[in-house]
Design a protein around this motif. Sequence first.
Motif, PDB file in Angstrom:
ATOM      1  N   PRO A  70      -7.571 -14.890   8.620  1.00  0.00           N
ATOM      2  CA  PRO A  70      -6.528 -13.897   8.938  1.00  0.00           C
ATOM      3  C   PRO A  70      -5.863 -13.328   7.689  1.00  0.00           C
ATOM      4  O   PRO A  70      -5.541 -12.140   7.651  1.00  0.00           O
ATOM      5  CB  PRO A  70      -5.516 -14.672   9.793  1.00  0.00           C
ATOM      6  CG  PRO A  70      -5.952 -16.072   9.817  1.00  0.00           C
ATOM      7  CD  PRO A  70      -7.363 -16.148   9.336  1.00  0.00           C
ATOM      8  N   LEU A  71      -5.728 -14.165   6.653  1.00  0.00           N
ATOM      9  CA  LEU A  71      -5.083 -13.667   5.433  1.00  0.00           C
ATOM     10  C   LEU A  71      -5.952 -12.664   4.690  1.00  0.00           C
ATOM     11  O   LEU A  71      -5.467 -11.611   4.274  1.00  0.00           O
ATOM     12  CB  LEU A  71      -4.801 -14.826   4.482  1.00  0.00           C
ATOM     13  CG  LEU A  71      -3.387 -15.344   4.476  1.00  0.00           C
ATOM     14  CD1 LEU A  71      -3.240 -16.429   3.445  1.00  0.00           C
ATOM     15  CD2 LEU A  71      -2.387 -14.235   4.201  1.00  0.00           C
ATOM     16  N   VAL A 205       0.409   1.071  14.997  1.00  0.00           N
ATOM     17  CA  VAL A 205       0.535  -0.169  15.769  1.00  0.00           C
ATOM     18  C   VAL A 205      -0.362  -1.257  15.165  1.00  0.00           C
ATOM     19  O   VAL A 205       0.054  -2.410  14.998  1.00  0.00           O
ATOM     20  CB  VAL A 205       0.163   0.077  17.252  1.00  0.00           C
ATOM     21  CG1 VAL A 205       0.161  -1.225  18.038  1.00  0.00           C
ATOM     22  CG2 VAL A 205       1.133   1.077  17.866  1.00  0.00           C
ATOM     23  N   LEU A 206      -1.582  -0.856  14.796  1.00  0.00           N
ATOM     24  CA  LEU A 206      -2.506  -1.828  14.196  1.00  0.00           C
ATOM     25  C   LEU A 206      -1.936  -2.354  12.878  1.00  0.00           C
ATOM     26  O   LEU A 206      -1.978  -3.569  12.601  1.00  0.00           O
ATOM     27  CB  LEU A 206      -3.867  -1.171  13.950  1.00  0.00           C
ATOM     28  CG  LEU A 206      -4.907  -2.074  13.299  1.00  0.00           C
ATOM     29  CD1 LEU A 206      -5.228  -3.268  14.182  1.00  0.00           C
ATOM     30  CD2 LEU A 206      -6.186  -1.316  12.985  1.00  0.00           C
ATOM     31  N   MET A 210      -1.177  -6.218  11.911  1.00  0.00           N
ATOM     32  CA  MET A 210      -1.685  -6.866  10.689  1.00  0.00           C
ATOM     33  C   MET A 210      -0.531  -7.485   9.902  1.00  0.00           C
ATOM     34  O   MET A 210      -0.655  -8.570   9.355  1.00  0.00           O
ATOM     35  CB  MET A 210      -2.407  -5.843   9.806  1.00  0.00           C
ATOM     36  CG  MET A 210      -3.729  -5.427  10.357  1.00  0.00           C
ATOM     37  SD  MET A 210      -4.905  -6.794  10.282  1.00  0.00           S
ATOM     38  CE  MET A 210      -6.391  -6.000  10.777  1.00  0.00           C
ATOM     39  N   ARG A 211       0.604  -6.765   9.851  1.00  0.00           N
ATOM     40  CA  ARG A 211       1.768  -7.292   9.145  1.00  0.00           C
ATOM     41  C   ARG A 211       2.243  -8.590   9.815  1.00  0.00           C
ATOM     42  O   ARG A 211       2.621  -9.558   9.157  1.00  0.00           O
ATOM     43  CB  ARG A 211       2.901  -6.257   9.144  1.00  0.00           C
ATOM     44  CG  ARG A 211       3.335  -5.889   7.752  1.00  0.00           C
ATOM     45  CD  ARG A 211       4.336  -4.750   7.736  1.00  0.00           C
ATOM     46  NE  ARG A 211       3.682  -3.450   7.610  1.00  0.00           N
ATOM     47  CZ  ARG A 211       3.136  -2.987   6.490  1.00  0.00           C
ATOM     48  NH1 ARG A 211       3.191  -3.719   5.401  1.00  0.00           N
ATOM     49  NH2 ARG A 211       2.548  -1.825   6.449  1.00  0.00           N
ATOM     50  N   GLY A 212       2.171  -8.614  11.158  1.00  0.00           N
ATOM     51  CA  GLY A 212       2.563  -9.820  11.888  1.00  0.00           C
ATOM     52  C   GLY A 212       1.630 -10.982  11.563  1.00  0.00           C
ATOM     53  O   GLY A 212       2.058 -12.109  11.308  1.00  0.00           O
ATOM     54  N   SER A 217       0.624 -16.151   8.919  1.00  0.00           N
ATOM     55  CA  SER A 217      -0.189 -16.979   8.012  1.00  0.00           C
ATOM     56  C   SER A 217       0.670 -17.529   6.881  1.00  0.00           C
ATOM     57  O   SER A 217       0.560 -18.702   6.513  1.00  0.00           O
ATOM     58  CB  SER A 217      -1.327 -16.162   7.399  1.00  0.00           C
ATOM     59  OG  SER A 217      -2.024 -15.483   8.397  1.00  0.00           O
ATOM     60  N   MET A 218       1.535 -16.671   6.331  1.00  0.00           N
ATOM     61  CA  MET A 218       2.370 -17.131   5.218  1.00  0.00           C
ATOM     62  C   MET A 218       3.345 -18.214   5.659  1.00  0.00           C
ATOM     63  O   MET A 218       3.636 -19.143   4.917  1.00  0.00           O
ATOM     64  CB  MET A 218       3.150 -15.952   4.614  1.00  0.00           C
ATOM     65  CG  MET A 218       2.288 -14.967   3.892  1.00  0.00           C
ATOM     66  SD  MET A 218       1.107 -15.725   2.787  1.00  0.00           S
ATOM     67  CE  MET A 218       1.947 -15.602   1.259  1.00  0.00           C
TER      68      MET A 218
END
Length: 449
Positions: A70-71, A205-206, A210-212, A217-218
Motif C-alpha cells: 500500500p505504501l 476522490v481516488l 490514496m491519501r487515506g 500505513s504510516m
Amino acid sequence: MNTDSNKSVQAHGGHLKILVGLAVGILLGLVAHAVQSRGDSGREFVESVIGFTEPVGRMFLRMMQMVVLPLVVSALFLAVVDVGDLRRLGRIGLTTLFFTAILSLSAVMIGTLLVNLLQPGKALSAETRAVLTEKYSARAGENVTRAAAAKSLGQTLVDLLPENPVQEMVGAVDGTSKGNGMLAVMCFALLAGIAASMQPAETAVLAGTMRGLYSISMMIIGWALKLAPVGAGCLVFAVTAQMGTDILRALWVFVLVVIGGLLLHLLVVYSVVLKSFTGISPLTFFRRISNAMFVAFSTSSSSATLSTSLKVAHDELKLNPETANFVLTVGATGNQNGTALFEGVVVLFLAQVFSVDLSLGQQFTVVLMSVLAGVGTAGVPGGSIPLIIVVLKSVGVPADGIAIVLGVDRILDMSRTLVNVVGDLVVATCVDARIQGPRAVGIQDAVSD
Ligand code: ASP
C-alpha cells in the motif's frame, strides 16, 4: 519547551531504546552461541529461547512488510499527483538518477579498490574453500537455478509494464512474480499518477483514497516502531545465536573488505556529498535518521524499511513529501549502494579464489554490472545473490562458488542494507535541496540543530 522540541526529545528517546534493544539482542545472542557449544542441554535451552524470540522478531518484520505494497502504490501515486507539473517531475527523476549513479559508482569503486589491494581471495586456503563449498552447495545450487532464468535486456524492459498489475502486486510480495516484481508495480503506480494528474477533477476522490491509504500505513508503522526495541532485539538475537564464529574466522579478510568498504562509503562519501550538496552536518543527519538505520540493520530489507525511511524523512529531516515519497519509494528498489559494493567485491573475491585472471576490461564489466545489479536487486534479505550469480557467469567465474560466502551472508546483508537505506535518504535529501533550493525550511532546521 515548545512542541517541536518535545517531539524531538521523544524521538531521540526512541532511537536510544532501539539501540539498547539491538545491543542487548547481540550480547545475549553471543552468550547463547557460547552456551550452545557446551553440549546438548545448552543447545536445547538456546533452541527453546529462539523458539520464543524468533516469532516476536518475525511479527515485527511482518508489521513492516504488511504495509510495503500500500505504501509503494500510494506514495508514488501521490508523489506524481502532488508534483502536478510533469516537467518538474522529470527534473526530480533526472536529479535522482544523477545522485544514484554517482553514489553507486563510487561504492563499487571503493569495493574494487579494496579487494584488489587486500586480495582476500588469496588468503583463503584450498582446504577451507573445499569445506565451505561442500557445506553450502545446496543453497548455492538453488540460487544458481533461480539465476539461470535471468532475462534478456529486451524482456526486462517489456516486463517493466505489468500484464496484470494485481497479479504483479501479489507476485512482488510473495516472490512469485514472473515479471519485474516491485519495479513493475512502481511503473504502474507512476503511470496511474501521471494520468490522474492530467485530470485532477475526475480523480480527486481516488487521490483522497490514496491519501487515506498512505496515512493508515504510516500510522501502522508508528505502532511497529514502538515495538522496535523488542522486535529488532529479537531479530538480531536469533542471527547472532546461530552465527558460526568459525566461518567468520575463515573468511575474516573478505568480511573485513566488505565491512571496511561499507564503512568508508557510509562515513566518508555520504558525509562529503551531504555537506557539499546540502550543507547539512553529517552528524545531525545520521542522528536524525538513526531509526531507519536500526530497522534496516535488524530486518536486512530495504523494502521493509521503506515505511520507516518515509517517516524519518517527514518527521526528522522535514523533507518535502513530494520529493521524499518519490525518491525513497523508487530508491528502496532502485538505489542500493551497499549492495552494488558487495556484488563487486564478491565477484572479484571469487575470481581470486578460483585464480581466474580478470583483465581490466572484465573488471570494468564487473563494475558496470554491479552498478546495474544494484538497481535490479529486490530489497529483501539475500536479494542480491541471484544477481551476483548472473555477473559471475558473465565473466567466467564458477557460479557455484557463491557457496563460499553464503555462511557469512546474513551479517553482511544486515550491514549492506543499512548502507542502502542511508543512501536512499542521502539521495532524497540532496534531491530535495536541489529542487526546493537550499533555503527549504526542513534543510535549514536540520543545519541549525
Ligand atoms: N537485503 C538487501 C536490501 O534489502 C538486498 C541485498 O543486498 O541482498 O537492501
